[in-house]
Every structure is written in C-alpha cells, then in structure tokens.
Scaffold this motif. Structure first.
Motif, PDB file in Angstrom:
ATOM      1  N   ARG A  12      45.747  40.251  38.501  1.00 54.83           N
ATOM      2  CA  ARG A  12      45.210  38.976  38.959  1.00 54.83           C
ATOM      3  C   ARG A  12      46.258  37.864  38.964  1.00 54.83           C
ATOM      4  O   ARG A  12      46.051  36.811  39.570  1.00 54.83           O
ATOM      5  N   TRP A  19      41.933  42.947  46.677  1.00 58.75           N
ATOM      6  CA  TRP A  19      41.578  44.043  47.569  1.00 58.75           C
ATOM      7  C   TRP A  19      42.823  44.663  48.191  1.00 58.75           C
ATOM      8  O   TRP A  19      42.880  45.882  48.399  1.00 58.75           O
ATOM      9  N   ASP A  45      31.830  53.519  41.667  1.00 64.65           N
ATOM     10  CA  ASP A  45      31.699  53.114  40.263  1.00 64.65           C
ATOM     11  C   ASP A  45      32.929  53.528  39.465  1.00 64.65           C
ATOM     12  O   ASP A  45      33.447  52.757  38.644  1.00 64.65           O
ATOM     13  N   CYS A  48      35.880  51.349  40.378  1.00 67.35           N
ATOM     14  CA  CYS A  48      35.762  50.023  39.748  1.00 67.35           C
ATOM     15  C   CYS A  48      36.274  50.071  38.323  1.00 67.35           C
ATOM     16  O   CYS A  48      37.006  49.167  37.874  1.00 67.35           O
ATOM     17  N   ASP A  49      35.889  51.114  37.594  1.00 67.10           N
ATOM     18  CA  ASP A  49      36.331  51.249  36.199  1.00 67.10           C
ATOM     19  C   ASP A  49      37.839  51.479  36.127  1.00 67.10           C
ATOM     20  O   ASP A  49      38.532  50.876  35.291  1.00 67.10           O
ATOM     21  N   ILE A  53      38.223  46.233  38.892  1.00 68.15           N
ATOM     22  CA  ILE A  53      37.842  45.249  39.897  1.00 68.15           C
ATOM     23  C   ILE A  53      36.385  45.455  40.282  1.00 68.15           C
ATOM     24  O   ILE A  53      35.763  46.450  39.904  1.00 68.15           O
ATOM     25  N   SER A  54      35.840  44.526  41.065  1.00 66.14           N
ATOM     26  CA  SER A  54      34.434  44.567  41.435  1.00 66.14           C
ATOM     27  C   SER A  54      34.169  45.584  42.540  1.00 66.14           C
ATOM     28  O   SER A  54      35.089  46.020  43.243  1.00 66.14           O
ATOM     29  N   ARG A  55      32.883  45.914  42.717  1.00 68.70           N
ATOM     30  CA  ARG A  55      32.486  46.848  43.762  1.00 68.70           C
ATOM     31  C   ARG A  55      32.816  46.290  45.150  1.00 68.70           C
ATOM     32  O   ARG A  55      33.252  47.021  46.035  1.00 68.70           O
ATOM     33  N   THR A  57      35.242  44.345  45.985  1.00 65.52           N
ATOM     34  CA  THR A  57      36.686  44.476  46.198  1.00 65.52           C
ATOM     35  C   THR A  57      37.065  45.916  46.515  1.00 65.52           C
ATOM     36  O   THR A  57      37.883  46.183  47.409  1.00 65.52           O
TER      37      THR A  57
END
Length: 248
Positions: A12, A19, A45, A48-49, A53-55, A57
């Motif tokens: 970040r 993305w 899922d 993401c783990d 990052i988020s779904r 993204t």
C-alpha cells in the motif's frame, strides 16, 4: 488446484494501484510457469487471503488478466490458466509475428511448403489475376510459446515476388521479408472470419482431431500497387479469440 509458492504481495505504500500490483504478481506466476497452462488457480477468497487485498481488487486484477487472454473463467468450475492465446480485436494492419509479440508471446514458424502453383479461381479473384497465373504458395504452422496456434496458407503473385519460394525458407516474418526484399509497404487489408473445422491434413500439426471447430480467417492485403497477398488461416478456437468493444 495450483497453489501459490512465492510472489510479490501488493504494498500500500507504493504509488501503483493495488489492483495493478496484484495483476502483475499474478501475471508473473503465469509467465514464469508457476501456474501451468490449463491449471486451476486459487479461488477469489484464497487470493484475497494470500494477497491481503479486497475481493473487489482481486476481481479487477483477474478481469484484466482474462481480457489479456491469460485466464479463462468457467461458470461453476473456477478460473484456469489459458494456453497461449491470440486475442484479436480492432487493430491496425499487422503481421502474425507482430500480433503475437504485442501479446507477449514468443512467435514460432514452421514452413511446411513453399512452391509455385497455378492460381485457383478464389486466389485469382482475390489477387486480380487470371485463372492459372503462377502464384507462390506458402504454407506455415504458426506457434505461440511453442504451442500450435494455427496453419496459414498464403498466396502471392509470382510476377511480383519471383524468388519468394526460395527466400521464404529463411524468413520468420513474411511482412518483414516483403518489406526488406521487395519494398512492399502494406496499406490496408480486408479480413473475413467464419467458423470452419480442422481438416484431416492439418489435424496432427495443429494437435486437434479432424473436424474440431476452428476459426477460418481470410485476408487480402494491399499495397500501393494493389492486392499482393491472399491468406487463409485455420486458427485453433481454444487459442484464438475475437473481441470487440461496441459503442452506442
């Protein structure tokens, strides 16, 4: 299902969007062979783990890789690494070699046949010749990352390209050869796409059973003097896509 052993996680603190970092990390796994052609990748899922990052993204990154022809999604099954795929869409007049390079694929060509033959009715009509006029016929197996993409049969007027049958044995790109040896500068081309089938003659070379559906592409290319090339290509439907963006 293929698992991730090592990759660069999105940071970040970097200027690039998350993305984009995720897309580059996943692309690297495909291009370096960590995710093999045809293998199933982890689900959203799990990604993401793994990536932190988020779904949303993750989906952005996956969608870009799918549009680039590197992944394919199968409803109810998951997401898989594609074999070498050419994604054709709105583009300028390019050779197969240039098209492959633009997609990051390593182009390969096997010359199957190079000889002078009389022009058939279709060839004569395409090249503004008389029936039976001599034409140079080049038949080539086209490869992407060492995998068969299609078979192309090109016809060119012998009157313009007298030594082409001999010159072709040393070429990689037909358009590069025509430009360097004969001063040909393509200005436009007309293409027709239709659904066809793999012939018995091509089946072993293209590594598909005879009768398998395939894209058949007909191209007439022009320079300042008129039509100089008529090529019919049989492209593997699982490795060649046509995509368009439509505007209202």
């Amino acid at each position: 299902m293929t698992d991730v052993k090592m990759f660069q996680k999105p940071d970040r603190r970097r200027a690039e969007p998350l993305w984009h970092q995720a897309e580059m990390a996943l692309r690297a796994l495909i291009e370096n062979g960590e995710w093999a052609s045809g293998s199933q990748i982890p689900n959203e899922d799990k990604l993401c783990d793994l990536l932190g990052i988020s779904r949303i993204t993750v989906r952005h990154a996956l969608r870009n890789l799918e549009e680039a022809g590197l992944l394919r999604r199968e409803h109810g099954r998951g997401t898989f690494v594609r074999s070498a795929t050419v994604v054709a869409g709105v583009r300028g007049l390019t050779s197969f070699t240039e098209e492959m390079a633009s997609l990051g694929l390593t182009v390969g060509t096997q010359l199957l046949d190079a000889e002078v033959v009389p022009a058939s009715e279709d060839v004569a009509d395409a090249l503004d010749l008389s029936l039976g006029d001599p034409v140079v016929r080049l038949r080539r197996l086209r490869l992407g990352n060492s995998e068969p993409i299609g078979i192309q049969t090109a016809h060119l007027p012998q009157s313009r390209f007298a030594e082409l049958a001999q010159d072709a044995r040393e070429m990689q790109s037909l358009y590069d050869l025509l430009r360097a040896r004969y001063g040909v500068i393509p200005v436009k081309a007309k293409e027709v796409y239709r659904v066809g089938a793999v012939s018995e003659i091509d089946a072993d070379l293209i590594r598909l059973p005879a009768g398998t559906p395939a894209f058949v592409v007909e191209r007439i290319a022009y320079d300042a003097k008129g039509p100089f090339e008529f090529t019919v290509s049989t492209m593997r439907a699982d490795r060649y896509e046509i995509r368009s963006t439509l505007y209202i």
